[in-house]
Enzyme design. Structure first.
Site, PDB file in Angstrom:
ATOM      1  N   CYS A 113      49.978   4.525  40.752  1.00  0.00           N
ATOM      2  CA  CYS A 113      49.475   3.153  40.623  1.00  0.00           C
ATOM      3  C   CYS A 113      50.602   2.156  40.348  1.00  0.00           C
ATOM      4  CB  CYS A 113      48.352   3.070  39.587  1.00  0.00           C
ATOM      5  SG  CYS A 113      47.359   1.575  39.811  1.00  0.00           S
ATOM      6  N   HIS A 221      44.557   7.049  41.452  1.00  0.00           N
ATOM      7  CA  HIS A 221      44.750   7.684  40.142  1.00  0.00           C
ATOM      8  C   HIS A 221      44.370   9.164  40.203  1.00  0.00           C
ATOM      9  CE1 HIS A 221      45.822   4.386  37.360  1.00  0.00           C
ATOM     10  NE2 HIS A 221      45.254   3.623  38.277  1.00  0.00           N
ATOM     11  N   GLU A 223      45.194  11.519  38.286  1.00  0.00           N
ATOM     12  CA  GLU A 223      44.943  12.118  36.957  1.00  0.00           C
ATOM     13  C   GLU A 223      43.470  12.035  36.577  1.00  0.00           C
ATOM     14  OE1 GLU A 223      46.156   9.177  37.456  1.00  0.00           O
ATOM     15  OE2 GLU A 223      45.253   7.810  35.986  1.00  0.00           O
TER      16      GLU A 223
END
Ligand code: MN
Length: 245
Positions: A113, A221, A223
């Site tokens: 990001c 993202h 994660e």
């Protein structure tokens, strides 16, 4: 020995005048790295103490760059427009230094990001300060969580992954659907990087190093999508690259 992955923090002005300023980092990044065998190492923002920052860097096997506030446009030679959000200049300084050192030393970089944006800026590229106003034909990318819809793993648009890239090898799919929580994006890609994925509107969603070293940046993202094998493999491939140095 598990590889040590450095993660620069961000400034949090807790309550000015009441509580001291903090350096913080979101837990999901740290947990994602830990889950694939890394030792996550949180780095304080010490832009004025290069000697200490360098000693920290020397102990790292790789550098991870996370999401956060906007990169200051002065870093890519533009005046800050009203559409640009809050910035964190000490963070810009520390991350750009870590990126340059990592590239000199051949240490792997994974960037998420804001991370792909600061990576691009550190290597000489530029950014759209605000996609909705500067690229009016773009699809919606700014699905920021709200109180009503706090989800950070909502899958909102596809990406076209370039065959033969590290990204393609990790994800194992050519057109996955990803989450999207960004209002900025790469404008001019930096020398030394290649585009490895684009959104349906052409917005750059992933880059990697042109020289074959492990330098990977993604605009979404991963994660928050770690339950998907391909997204987890992105972290695993990074930690494996750090391990094999
Ligand atoms: Mn997007």
């Amino acid at each position: 020995m598990r590889p040590i992955i450095g993660i620069a923090t961000q400034t949090l002005e807790a309550i000015p005048g009441e509580l001291p300023a903090c350096w913080i980092m979101g837990q999901s990044y740290v947990q994602a790295l830990r889950s694939v065998g890394a030792i996550p190492w949180i780095i304080p923002l010490l832009p004025d103490d290069e000697a200490t920052l360098r000693e920290i860097f020397e102990r790292l096997d790789a550098v991870f760059l996370t999401g956060g506030v906007d990169v200051d446009p002065s870093r890519y030679g533009e005046a800050k427009q009203p559409c640009c959000g809050r910035t964190d200049p000490p963070r810009d300084a520390v991350e750009i230094q870590l990126i340059r050192w990592a590239i000199e030393a051949g240490k792997p970089i994974l960037a998420v990001c804001r991370g792909i944006q600061v990576l691009n800026v550190a290597l000489g590229g530029s950014l759209y300060q605000d996609v909705p106003s500067q690229l009016p034909n773009a699809i919606k990318h700014d699905y920021f969580p709200t109180r009503e819809n706090p989800s950070r793993n909502r899958l909102v648009h596809s990406i076209e992954v370039q065959a033969g890239t590290r990204l393609a090898a990790a994800l194992g799919e050519s057109r996955p659907i990803v989450n999207s929580m960004h209002h900025q994006a790469i404008k001019c890609i930096a020398p030394g990087l290649i585009t490895s994925a684009v959104a349906p509107d052409g917005v750059i969603e992933a880059v990697e190093g042109a020289n074959g070293r492990y330098i990977v940046g993604v605009q979404w993202h991963p994660e928050e999508l770690i339950s998907q094998p391909g997204q987890k493999q992105l972290f695993a491939s990074f930690v494996a690259a750090a391990q094999s140095r």
